[in-house]
Enzyme design. Structure first.
Site, PDB file in Angstrom:
ATOM      1  N   PHE A 110       0.851  -1.189   0.000  1.00  0.00           N
ATOM      2  CA  PHE A 110       0.000   0.000   0.000  1.00  0.00           C
ATOM      3  C   PHE A 110       0.883   1.234   0.000  1.00  0.00           C
ATOM      4  CE2 PHE A 110      -2.242  -3.478   1.928  1.00  0.00           C
ATOM      5  CZ  PHE A 110      -3.545  -3.365   1.467  1.00  0.00           C
ATOM      6  N   ILE A 130       2.414  -1.615   4.419  1.00  0.00           N
ATOM      7  CA  ILE A 130       2.142  -0.216   4.086  1.00  0.00           C
ATOM      8  C   ILE A 130       3.449   0.577   4.111  1.00  0.00           C
ATOM      9  CG2 ILE A 130      -0.267  -0.291   4.893  1.00  0.00           C
ATOM     10  CD1 ILE A 130       0.543   1.206   7.369  1.00  0.00           C
ATOM     11  N   CYS A 131       3.612   1.437   3.089  1.00  0.00           N
ATOM     12  CA  CYS A 131       4.828   2.252   2.955  1.00  0.00           C
ATOM     13  C   CYS A 131       4.927   3.210   4.139  1.00  0.00           C
ATOM     14  CB  CYS A 131       4.778   3.029   1.645  1.00  0.00           C
ATOM     15  SG  CYS A 131       6.022   4.328   1.544  1.00  0.00           S
ATOM     16  N   ILE A 132       6.060   3.210   4.798  1.00  0.00           N
ATOM     17  CA  ILE A 132       6.185   3.997   6.034  1.00  0.00           C
ATOM     18  C   ILE A 132       6.053   5.506   5.786  1.00  0.00           C
ATOM     19  CG2 ILE A 132       8.742   3.936   5.953  1.00  0.00           C
ATOM     20  CD1 ILE A 132       8.539   3.921   9.097  1.00  0.00           C
ATOM     21  N   ALA A 180       2.476   6.227   5.078  1.00  0.00           N
ATOM     22  CA  ALA A 180       1.678   5.917   6.262  1.00  0.00           C
ATOM     23  C   ALA A 180       1.767   7.048   7.284  1.00  0.00           C
ATOM     24  CB  ALA A 180       2.138   4.601   6.881  1.00  0.00           C
TER      25      ALA A 180
END
Lengths: 130, 123
Positions: free
Chosen positions: A39, A77-79, A82
């Protein structure tokens, strides 16, 4: 066949995010493998644990959490995205001094390297919401 | 990361630079791909050709300038950048002044380009 999915759009805008979850269910039902769902950008909002849906609507998290529970599919999920969207796990909430985590436990906060690994390890990468 | 193999990837960009987070997301994905030693090329289609406008200044929007970040891509060995020629013409773009050196392609050539990659990522 090994699939990975890239989800870019918010589950609260349009239907691409929900479509992606449905697609993942169908792929596994046909006996294929989902290596990872990644994501990115507004797609990270699919992990929003505190989102409250209307009574006759399913929470966007539910469809994904089922995939993780039933098939052990990794939801990454991409930090950077996010954090920007307020999606924090316990570690990030502590690090950035926020009161509590905001993501569902089915999701893992991860780096963009995991997107690269996803397509490098998969026969197909399907983008949703670009 | 334990990347199984080196893959060839084409990032297909279709959105304007500042209307959403997609242009930045594509840039980040391109840089990550290059950092992990994948072979990555870019194709700007439709409204995404606006990302190639010369002399962008997105400071008043409170966002980083996409054009300036695109200009740095050759430093990461991302050298093959293609543009939808028809879209560039529609927006009257002067590609010689774009932040990146690009190669304009017609519809048929774009199709030929796309089928040559292991993966397409759409932004």
């Amino acid at each position: 066949m090994i699939y990975s999915l890239l989800v870019l759009s918010s589950p609260f805008s349009g239907h691409s995010s929900r479509r992606a979850a449905q697609f993942a269910h169908c792929v596994t039902a046909r006996g294929h493998t989902i290596h990872r769902v990644f994501f990115l950008d507004a797609g990270t909002l699919a992990s929003a644990a505190n989102s409250v849906s209307a009574q006759d609507e399913e929470s966007p998290v539910t469809g994904w959490a089922e995939l993780a529970d039933q098939h052990g599919i990794e939801l990454a999920i991409c930090i950077t995205s996010a954090l920007k969207h307020g999606m924090l796990d316990q570690v990030e909430a502590d690090r950035h001094e926020r009161a509590s985590p905001t993501i569902d436990a089915a999701f893992t906060v991860s780096g963009l390297g995991q997107l690269v690994d996803a397509y490098a390890s998969s026969d197909r990468l399907i983008t949703f919401g670009g | 990361m334990t990347a199984a193999t080196k893959k060839t990837v084409l990032l297909v960009l279709r959105h304007s630079p500042y209307g959403s987070g997609l242009a930045k997301a594509a840039l980040d994905a391109a840089l990550a791909s290059a950092a992990f030693d994948q072979s990555v090329d870019l194709l700007f289609m439709g409204d995404a050709v606006l990302q190639l406008q010369p002399d962008q200044d997105s400071h008043p929007l409170g966002m980083k300038t996409i054009g300036r970040q695109l200009a740095s891509l050759p430093l990461y060995d991302i050298n093959h950048v293609y543009v939808d020629a028809q879209a560039a013409a529609r927006y009257n773009m002067d590609l010689s002044k774009a932040p990146l050196q690009t190669r304009p392609l017609g519809g048929h050539d774009m199709h030929q380009l796309m089928v040559g990659y292991d993966h397409l990522l759409g932004f």
